[in-house]
Design a protein around this motif. Sequence first.
Motif, PDB file in Angstrom:
ATOM      1  N   THR A 199       0.859  -1.357   0.042  1.00 16.11           N
ATOM      2  CA  THR A 199      -0.054  -0.055  -0.136  1.00 16.11           C
ATOM      3  C   THR A 199       0.914   1.334   0.055  1.00 16.11           C
ATOM      4  N   VAL A 200       1.836   1.107   0.958  1.00 18.56           N
ATOM      5  CA  VAL A 200       2.707   2.463   1.015  1.00 18.56           C
ATOM      6  C   VAL A 200       3.623   2.667  -0.506  1.00 18.56           C
ATOM      7  N   VAL A 201       4.159   1.714  -0.900  1.00 19.87           N
ATOM      8  CA  VAL A 201       4.877   1.669  -2.121  1.00 19.87           C
ATOM      9  C   VAL A 201       4.092   2.204  -3.183  1.00 19.87           C
ATOM     10  N   ASN A 202       2.624   1.759  -3.322  1.00 15.70           N
ATOM     11  CA  ASN A 202       1.793   1.852  -4.158  1.00 15.70           C
ATOM     12  C   ASN A 202       1.357   3.450  -4.316  1.00 15.70           C
ATOM     13  N   GLN A 203       1.500   4.290  -3.067  1.00 10.50           N
ATOM     14  CA  GLN A 203       1.151   5.401  -3.064  1.00 10.50           C
ATOM     15  C   GLN A 203       2.217   6.690  -2.507  1.00 10.50           C
ATOM     16  N   ILE A 204       3.375   6.299  -2.295  1.00 10.48           N
ATOM     17  CA  ILE A 204       4.276   7.057  -1.906  1.00 10.48           C
ATOM     18  C   ILE A 204       5.617   6.796  -2.496  1.00 10.48           C
ATOM     19  N   PRO A 205       6.311   7.727  -3.471  1.00  7.62           N
ATOM     20  CA  PRO A 205       7.480   7.388  -4.219  1.00  7.62           C
ATOM     21  C   PRO A 205       8.889   6.985  -3.488  1.00  7.62           C
ATOM     22  N   ALA A 206       9.708   6.576  -3.836  1.00  8.29           N
ATOM     23  CA  ALA A 206      10.945   6.213  -3.054  1.00  8.29           C
ATOM     24  C   ALA A 206      11.830   7.528  -3.269  1.00  8.29           C
ATOM     25  N   GLY A 207      12.770   7.877  -2.012  1.00 11.22           N
ATOM     26  CA  GLY A 207      13.765   9.024  -2.313  1.00 11.22           C
ATOM     27  C   GLY A 207      14.832   8.602  -3.151  1.00 11.22           C
ATOM     28  N   PRO A 208      15.406   9.383  -3.085  1.00 13.65           N
ATOM     29  CA  PRO A 208      15.427  10.975  -2.890  1.00 13.65           C
ATOM     30  C   PRO A 208      14.688  11.672  -3.969  1.00 13.65           C
ATOM     31  N   GLY A 209      13.792  12.348  -3.878  1.00 14.23           N
ATOM     32  CA  GLY A 209      13.023  13.233  -4.908  1.00 14.23           C
ATOM     33  C   GLY A 209      13.580  14.452  -5.248  1.00 14.23           C
ATOM     34  N   THR A 210      12.924  15.098  -6.337  1.00 11.79           N
ATOM     35  CA  THR A 210      13.581  16.229  -7.062  1.00 11.79           C
ATOM     36  C   THR A 210      13.915  17.318  -6.302  1.00 11.79           C
ATOM     37  N   ILE A 211      14.967  17.974  -6.204  1.00 13.11           N
ATOM     38  CA  ILE A 211      15.330  19.041  -5.159  1.00 13.11           C
ATOM     39  C   ILE A 211      15.343  20.315  -6.213  1.00 13.11           C
ATOM     40  N   ILE A 212      14.755  21.403  -5.909  1.00 14.27           N
ATOM     41  CA  ILE A 212      15.104  22.674  -6.338  1.00 14.27           C
ATOM     42  C   ILE A 212      14.891  23.562  -5.305  1.00 14.27           C
ATOM     43  N   ASP A 213      16.026  24.518  -5.358  1.00 16.61           N
ATOM     44  CA  ASP A 213      16.077  25.500  -4.373  1.00 16.61           C
ATOM     45  C   ASP A 213      16.172  25.082  -3.081  1.00 16.61           C
ATOM     46  N   GLY A 214      16.738  23.825  -2.711  1.00 14.08           N
ATOM     47  CA  GLY A 214      16.806  23.323  -1.650  1.00 14.08           C
ATOM     48  C   GLY A 214      15.634  22.642  -1.078  1.00 14.08           C
ATOM     49  N   MET A 215      14.525  22.357  -1.773  1.00 18.68           N
ATOM     50  CA  MET A 215      13.375  21.824  -1.456  1.00 18.68           C
ATOM     51  C   MET A 215      13.040  20.874  -2.052  1.00 18.68           C
ATOM     52  N   ALA A 216      12.486  19.738  -1.467  1.00 20.89           N
ATOM     53  CA  ALA A 216      12.169  18.615  -2.134  1.00 20.89           C
ATOM     54  C   ALA A 216      10.719  18.779  -2.677  1.00 20.89           C
ATOM     55  N   GLN A 217      10.458  18.369  -3.982  1.00 21.43           N
ATOM     56  CA  GLN A 217       9.261  18.596  -4.595  1.00 21.43           C
ATOM     57  C   GLN A 217       8.031  17.850  -4.385  1.00 21.43           C
ATOM     58  N   TYR A 218       8.358  16.634  -3.523  1.00 19.72           N
ATOM     59  CA  TYR A 218       7.097  15.691  -3.289  1.00 19.72           C
ATOM     60  C   TYR A 218       7.856  14.698  -2.182  1.00 19.72           C
ATOM     61  N   ASP A 219       6.760  14.467  -1.240  1.00 19.85           N
ATOM     62  CA  ASP A 219       7.228  13.317  -0.356  1.00 19.85           C
ATOM     63  C   ASP A 219       7.697  12.110  -0.828  1.00 19.85           C
ATOM     64  N   THR A 220       8.813  11.589   0.179  1.00 17.80           N
ATOM     65  CA  THR A 220       9.071  10.222  -0.531  1.00 17.80           C
ATOM     66  C   THR A 220       9.407   9.291   0.831  1.00 17.80           C
ATOM     67  N   VAL A 221       9.502   8.027   0.764  1.00 15.04           N
ATOM     68  CA  VAL A 221       9.822   7.319   1.867  1.00 15.04           C
ATOM     69  C   VAL A 221      10.681   6.201   1.270  1.00 15.04           C
ATOM     70  N   ASP A 222      11.879   5.960   2.178  1.00 22.93           N
ATOM     71  CA  ASP A 222      13.129   5.172   1.576  1.00 22.93           C
ATOM     72  C   ASP A 222      12.464   3.646   2.011  1.00 22.93           C
ATOM     73  N   ARG A 223      12.690   3.022   1.002  1.00 20.86           N
ATOM     74  CA  ARG A 223      12.492   1.506   1.117  1.00 20.86           C
ATOM     75  C   ARG A 223      13.030   0.526   1.996  1.00 20.86           C
ATOM     76  N   VAL A 224      14.234   1.215   2.584  1.00 24.07           N
ATOM     77  CA  VAL A 224      15.136   0.302   3.274  1.00 24.07           C
ATOM     78  C   VAL A 224      14.480  -0.077   4.572  1.00 24.07           C
ATOM     79  N   SER A 225      13.620   0.562   5.234  1.00 30.26           N
ATOM     80  CA  SER A 225      12.656   0.279   6.346  1.00 30.26           C
ATOM     81  C   SER A 225      11.717  -0.318   6.176  1.00 30.26           C
ATOM     82  N   ALA A 226      11.310  -0.888   5.037  1.00 23.63           N
ATOM     83  CA  ALA A 226       9.749  -1.554   4.565  1.00 23.63           C
ATOM     84  C   ALA A 226       9.385  -2.640   5.537  1.00 23.63           C
ATOM     85  N   PRO A 227      10.298  -3.607   6.028  1.00 26.78           N
ATOM     86  CA  PRO A 227       9.753  -4.701   6.929  1.00 26.78           C
ATOM     87  C   PRO A 227       9.346  -4.032   8.215  1.00 26.78           C
TER      88      PRO A 227
END
Length: 322
Positions: A225-253
């Motif tokens: 469910t999380v993978v289907n709705q939240i992209p993996a990081g890192p996101g696109t950075i513009i002016d030091g700000m991430a353009q969308y929220d991400t969750v690193d898959r390393v902690s999935a279990p």
Amino acid sequence: MTRRLADALLDAAARRWPAALRDDLRREWSAELHVLATRRRRLRMLRFAASLALSRTDGPLAGRQPVRGPVGRTAAALLLAPFGGVAIVVISGIVMNVVVSQLLLTAFAWWTRAQMPLWTAMTAGLAVLLARFAARWGRRSALTGPLRTALGIMLPVGVVIVGIEYAMSVEGLVRAAPGLLSWLTFLTLVLWGAAALAGRGRVRAAWCFGVIGALVAADLAVVLTVVNQIPAGPGTIIDGMAQYDTVDRVSAPLWLFTTWTDWSFGLPRPTPWEIFLITDVVVTEAVLYLAITPYALAYVINAGRASRGEPEAALPPQASIA
């Protein structure tokens, strides 16, 4: 016409008994039917013939009971139990909100971290209580065979959860579909295996297999469910700000347990913001899994044990649930 229908029902009832008993039984039933017919008690005559056609054939004649009683009780239990699980989630959530807003909000600085542990603990406690009732229902189940028992539990659960998701949001149902379908499928397989083990007398192994398998099924559903709705990081950075929220898959279990506790267990991942994103996406489903799994396991294990005619199978001293 009524007499012919009653005779046909008696013929059907007689065919279900061993050949050595059929003639004697048929004569006795016909005599009773004749008495009722001469008294013009047509409704009672049909009821008598139908009860014989629906009666069990595996016990003493004096002790036969209509099948419709056990079937009706089994159907009622399996159809109402999912609503009981939903009620547990709702009641626990309401109590959690009252406790947090009325008692913890002004007294403790860590009140926000107590919300999910409180909701989880109350849900688990009520779920174990429901499981104890389900254990009794399972010992009287009219379902035969591990697969039928597992499907009998999970089909109503699937209908109820899908209906709730659909009522809340069609888009939400589409997003949650991969995780939900995986949970329904894998938990059905787990219940099938647990029922089969219990039917062989291996009750302890059935509980171990069931608890571990249910945790894996729920964890996999949360991950999908999380993978289907939240992209993996890192996101696109513009002016030091991430353009969308991400969750690193390393902690999935850990995501299932993170959702239940709102905690990363001292590990660097998931971060506090990732925990917020994860719980925002799957918190309802994760708590529902926790509310439903205990009674499903208790039912199939006790039903499997009852099929062997063994003594009552109690719940384990400390029920670990998913």
